[in-house]
Design an enzyme around this catalytic site. Structure first.
Site, PDB file in Angstrom:
ATOM      1  N   LYS A  45       0.843  -1.208   0.000  1.00  0.00           N
ATOM      2  CA  LYS A  45       0.000   0.000   0.000  1.00  0.00           C
ATOM      3  C   LYS A  45       0.879   1.259   0.000  1.00  0.00           C
ATOM      4  CE  LYS A  45      -0.318  -0.208   5.066  1.00  0.00           C
ATOM      5  NZ  LYS A  45      -1.142  -0.657   6.206  1.00  0.00           N
ATOM      6  N   ARG A 140     -10.442   0.359  15.305  1.00  0.00           N
ATOM      7  CA  ARG A 140     -10.165   1.173  14.135  1.00  0.00           C
ATOM      8  C   ARG A 140     -11.115   0.763  13.024  1.00  0.00           C
ATOM      9  NH1 ARG A 140      -4.255   1.247  11.194  1.00  0.00           N
ATOM     10  NH2 ARG A 140      -4.900  -0.868  10.667  1.00  0.00           N
ATOM     11  N   TYR A 260      15.270  30.347   9.414  1.00  0.00           N
ATOM     12  CA  TYR A 260      14.027  30.998   9.839  1.00  0.00           C
ATOM     13  C   TYR A 260      13.910  31.025  11.351  1.00  0.00           C
ATOM     14  CZ  TYR A 260      11.979  30.887   5.118  1.00  0.00           C
ATOM     15  OH  TYR A 260      11.715  31.087   3.803  1.00  0.00           O
ATOM     16  N   MET A 308      11.402  24.736   3.263  1.00  0.00           N
ATOM     17  CA  MET A 308      10.721  23.911   2.256  1.00  0.00           C
ATOM     18  C   MET A 308      11.721  23.188   1.347  1.00  0.00           C
ATOM     19  SD  MET A 308       7.909  25.015  -0.604  1.00  0.00           S
ATOM     20  CE  MET A 308       6.811  25.790   0.560  1.00  0.00           C
TER      21      MET A 308
HETATM   22  C1  PLP Z   1      -0.331  -1.602   6.939  1.00  0.00           C
HETATM   23  C2  PLP Z   1      -0.850  -2.890   7.454  1.00  0.00           C
HETATM   24  C3  PLP Z   1       0.020  -3.985   7.638  1.00  0.00           C
HETATM   25  C4  PLP Z   1       1.516  -3.880   7.511  1.00  0.00           C
HETATM   26  O1  PLP Z   1       2.045  -3.431   8.743  1.00  0.00           O
HETATM   27  P1  PLP Z   1       3.602  -3.187   8.990  1.00  0.00           P
HETATM   28  O2  PLP Z   1       3.662  -2.718  10.401  1.00  0.00           O
HETATM   29  O3  PLP Z   1       4.022  -2.140   8.016  1.00  0.00           O
HETATM   30  O4  PLP Z   1       4.310  -4.472   8.775  1.00  0.00           O
HETATM   31  C5  PLP Z   1      -0.542  -5.208   7.975  1.00  0.00           C
HETATM   32  N1  PLP Z   1      -1.876  -5.336   8.169  1.00  0.00           N
HETATM   33  C6  PLP Z   1      -2.728  -4.294   8.059  1.00  0.00           C
HETATM   34  C7  PLP Z   1      -4.186  -4.493   8.289  1.00  0.00           C
HETATM   35  C8  PLP Z   1      -2.233  -3.031   7.706  1.00  0.00           C
HETATM   36  O5  PLP Z   1      -3.085  -2.003   7.619  1.00  0.00           O
END
Ligand code: PLP
Length: 365
Positions: A45, A140, A260, A308
């Site tokens: 992802k 969640r 800054y 930036m």
């Molecule tokens: C993102 C995610 C993972 C991967 O988790 P990592 O900590 O990056 O290994 C696994 N399962 C679910 C449901 C996730 O949302």
């Protein structure tokens, strides 16, 4: 390889990231070896945590990975185009009215998170495999423990092939939440005794055999994060940036400062360099006066607020000759991602996924 279409080479004046695909594959193989009884999938992802979903998925596919996980439908359909028909692609965000058609057309396996999604899926096309996600304590997404019997009742004609849950505290092996969630997960699995089970992300794999079940879902570990006692990943992303200016501060103001806000005093004799990297590239502002880079193997502190496009560093301790366009390492073998994440008061995930679009990507094969 680079994805910009300039007629000139801007790589010497830009920040770049080199993604080491061999390291990604080696990390996947290490995680696979840690969970020998389970299949090891790959979470790709968010553009494979910023490293490039298509290229990374192809490398993992060649290494033998046949199960992938994404969050969004557009990630799922793009990934199907990359990996072809064989591999399983799980879609964490489940099913919605507008995503039913692309899910079915691309043979994506949705992970159903609620009764609402179950009803949509049941109405979409009978007997099409899906996964379900049980919320065992993260609060969640997912089906709550109190809903299990109603959900079971409503899913009599649903082809639930996989039962998932997700650990909230797996990065802390001492957390009592791990065992609590494991026990709840076992309870949930009693409702679907024939389904396959998946609980663990990267850090969950490091918790040991009891957490492995049939399939693991590592993400961050593939990309060089998620370090633990049992798992030391190889560095994947090397971010570097060129030096644009080398100087000593003008000492004529009452208190000479850098950057800054004028909050960082700079004494006479301190050697400074300014690099072409900033928060637009993902070097978070929380690294102001706390992050670091490496120049010629020497650690150089960031001594200003991050701008930036620019960061000023203290190179006083670098004994070798330093020239304009010499490159400093912001992440990599020397500038360790876990240390930089701590300096930024964040996690490795955010450093990787935050890499900005100006950073030119190259792949080391
Ligand atoms: C993102 C995610 C993972 C991967 O988790 P990592 O900590 O990056 O290994 C696994 N399962 C679910 C449901 C996730 O949302």
């Amino acid at each position: 390889m680079n994805d910009t279409m300039n007629s000139f080479d801007s790589s010497t004046t830009s920040p770049t990231v080199a993604i080491d695909l061999r390291a990604v594959v080696a990390n996947w193989q290490m995680l696979d070896a840690l969970a020998p009884s389970a299949e090891t999938g790959a979470v790709v992802k968010a553009n494979a945590y910023g490293t490039g979903m298509g290229t990374v998925a192809k490398a993992l596919l060649e290494a033998g990975c046949t199960t992938f996980f994404v969050a969004h439908i557009e990630e799922a359909t793009a990934l199907r185009g990359v990996v072809g028909d064989g591999p399983t692609i799980f879609l964490f965000h489940g099913v919605h009215q507008t995503t039913i058609t692309p899910i079915l057309e691309n043979a994506i396996t949705p992970v159903l998170n609620s009764m609402y999604e179950l009803k949509l899926w049941n109405a979409a096309k009978p007997n099409t495999p899906c996964a379900i996600h049980i919320d065992t304590g993260m609060n969640r997404l997912g089906i709550q423990m109190s809903e299990l019997s109603a959900f079971k009742e409503a899913s009599k004609s649903t082809d639930i092939m996989w039962v998932f849950s997700h650990l909230a505290c797996s990065d802390d092996p001492e957390s009592p939440m791990n065992a609590i969630q494991l026990e709840r997960f076992f309870k949930a699995l009693e409702y679907w005794p024939d389904a396959k089970a998946s609980l663990s992300n990267t850090c969950g794999i490091a918790l040991g055999n009891a957490y492995h079940f049939d399939l693991t879902r590592p993400g961050i570990g593939l990309y060089g994060g998620g370090q633990s006692k049992t798992f030391i990943p190889k560095a994947v992303a090397t971010i570097s940036a060129p030096i644009l200016n080398i100087f000593e501060a003008d000492q004529s103001s009452p208190v000479p400062t850098v950057g800054y806000g004028g909050e960082t005093p700079t004494p006479a004799g301190q050697k400074l360099a300014t690099i072409a990297l900033g928060y637009a590239d993902g070097s978070l502002r929380s690294l102001s006066n706390s992050g670091f880079v490496f120049l010629k193997d020497v650690k150089c502190p960031i001594i200003c607020r991050i701008s930036m496009d620019l960061i000023t560093i203290d190179i006083t301790n670098v004994t070798q000759q330093v020239s304009i366009l010499d490159r400093v390492e912001f992440l990599g073998q020397h500038a360790h991602i876990e240390d930089q994440a701590i300096a930024a008061n964040t996690i490795t995930y955010e450093l990787l996924t935050g890499m900005g679009p100006r950073i030119q990507r190259t792949y080391v094969i």
